[in-house]
Design an enzyme around this catalytic site. Structure first.
Site: not given
Ligand SMILES: [Zn+2]
Length: 488
Positions: A119, A121, A188, A215
């Site tokens: 992610h 952010d 996220e 992930d």
């Molecule tokens: Zn993270």
């Protein structure tokens, strides 16, 4: 006399079984295979690029008015100029303007694609803690082979590491057989509703399913992060807990506090809270058993005996794990009373009192089953129990830790780590990741990044002095490059 003999024989049998189980509780010797690709990666160049990525303040603020979409667009531009080969070969679809979905078309469409996630952010840095950073949080300074700054581990190193790996493979002329997707959400840290969820919706519309989805959410821990084990442990998340907050509300007659009823509305709520805290959710040792089966052999003799004989020691293990709040959270749905409200003044009886309780839900349970459990324990028809807002999610599905993809992931970790002591094990993720939005897109959804955590580095995540060593970052890139090759 006969009874005594019988008891003695039984006792000896028991001891023999326990000893036998303990002595045969060993690890399989692992053979360390070399990397499929050990071509050099330019340490200086990749570190500098991660440093620049950190300087883009892609911050997920809690307050919407504080957020700045511009910085994400600038970050996209930075990615495009930093990875020209990748942006030439891969197609890019922007989802909901700020989330990124790349596709590297494979040569064999009969093979299921894989999806690698990260992610864009990061969490904010509180004003009060800014001065506590050894190097400023968004400067991306590199000093003594350490890259400093917010996002170094969570998780610009994931976004950049994946892109470096692919840029490197393209430069070498690699063409995958299996298509590879990269998904980088932009929120996220706020739950992923606008990013990962929308990406997943898009992928579902395309009727895609994946051989593997990877992930963040697990990593390599060592030096006693798990007490009693000194070997490094690669924790691969196979599931994550769910999340819900329930609001308990009681009404009262109100009035002056000089003539109170036996229980005010706040008193009723307090009793409910006491009942809930005194009746924790029942333990579920499924995931702990899996974990201890793998890490137990690396423990000292006494602990080894305990974990080798769970058939006998399970109640003891449950008690030990329940005693500490860290380990208790790994075996049950947790109950955290976080907010409460009574009247607005000290001498007014509350006409309404309420409390909010946050639950992190174990797999196999649901928001509904948690609500039922709470209703039973509170056992007070005067108290209304409702879900707080629309927020909350059931626990994720549990991915199989015997799948072919899991084994390939395990093999990749060993090839990169080159450490005979390294233990790879499935585990349950306590927090939430973007992966929860991808349920149904794959049977093999795992959570792991090749970052190393020691007890002192764990607190840097979302905390002060977040940092990654250049060596670890190099391994992150190698890990993704190797995984892409191994999955092909
Ligand atoms: Zn993270």
């Amino acid at each position: 006399m006969k009874l005594l003999k019988w008891l003695l024989v039984s006792f000896l049998c028991l001891i023999t079984i326990v000893l036998f189980k303990t002595l045969s509780f060993t690890r399989e010797e692992i053979s360390l295979l070399p990397l499929l690709d050990d071509s050099p990666i330019n340490k200086g160049v990749v570190s500098e690029r991660l440093s620049q990525a950190i300087q883009h303040r892609t911050i997920s603020y809690a307050k919407a008015s504080d957020r700045n979409p511009e910085v994400f667009l600038e970050f996209h531009h930075f990615l495009a100029t930093s990875f020209p080969l990748l942006h030439e070969k891969l197609s890019l679809k922007k989802i909901n303007k700020l989330s990124l979905l790349y596709k590297w078309q494979g040569s064999d469409d009969s093979l299921k694609p894989i999806l690698l996630m990260s992610h864009q952010d990061v969490v904010p840095v509180d004003d009060e803690t800014k001065s506590l950073w050894t190097h400023p949080a968004f400067a991306g300074e590199i000093s003594n082979d350490i890259i400093w700054g917010r996002g170094a581990i969570d998780i610009k190193s994931g976004v950049m590491g994946l892109m470096e790996a692919i840029e490197n493979l393209i430069a070498q002329g690699h063409q995958p057989k299996r298509s590879i997707y990269l998904a980088f959400g932009h929120d996220e840290e706020l739950g992923g509703e606008q990013g990962a969820k929308k990406i997943a919706d898009y992928l579902k519309k395309q009727e895609l399913t994946f051989e593997l989805i990877l992930d963040e959410g697990g990593s390599i821990v060592s030096d006693g992060v798990i007490p009693g084990v000194n070997s490094p442990i690669a924790l691969i998340g196979i599931a994550e807990k769910g999340y819900v907050s329930l609001k308990l509300t009681a009404s009262g007659a109100g009035g002056h506090s000089s003539m109170p009823p036996k229980h005010t509305a706040l008193g009723e709520i307090s009793q409910a809270i006491v009942n809930l805290e005194n009746n924790p959710f029942p333990a579920n040792l499924t995931y702990s058993k899996q974990l201890f089966k793998n890490i137990g052999p690396a423990m000292g003799t006494l602990k080894k005996a305990v974990f080798a004989n769970m058939w006998l020691t399970e109640p003891l293990v449950e008690n030990i794990l329940s005693a500490s709040r860290n380990t208790s959270a790994s075996i049950r749905t947790t109950t955290a009373v976080t907010m409460a409200k009574g009247s607005s003044k000290d001498n007014i009886l509350p006409t309404e009192a309420s409390a909010i309780i946050n639950f992190r839900i174990m797999p196999e349970e649901t928001i509904d089953s948690v609500t039922r459990y709470v209703t039973n324990i509170v056992d007070n028809p005067k108290i209304k129990i409702e879900k707080l807002a629309d927020f909350g999610n059931n626990p994720s599905a549990v991915s199989n830790s015997n799948s072919d993809s899991f084994q390939r992931l395990e093999q990749t970790i060993h090839r990169v780590a080159q450490d005979k002591d390294m233990i790879v094990t499935p585990y349950l993720v306590m927090g939430g990741t973007d992966a929860k939005h991808y349920t149904n897109l794959s049977d093999s959804i795992y959570r792991f990044t090749f970052s190393r955590f020691r007890p002192e580095s764990l607190i840097q995540m979302h905390g002060i002095n977040e940092q990654i060593s250049v060596a670890d970052y190099m391994d992150t890139i190698k890990f993704y490059r190797e995984l892409i090759l191994i999955m092909d």
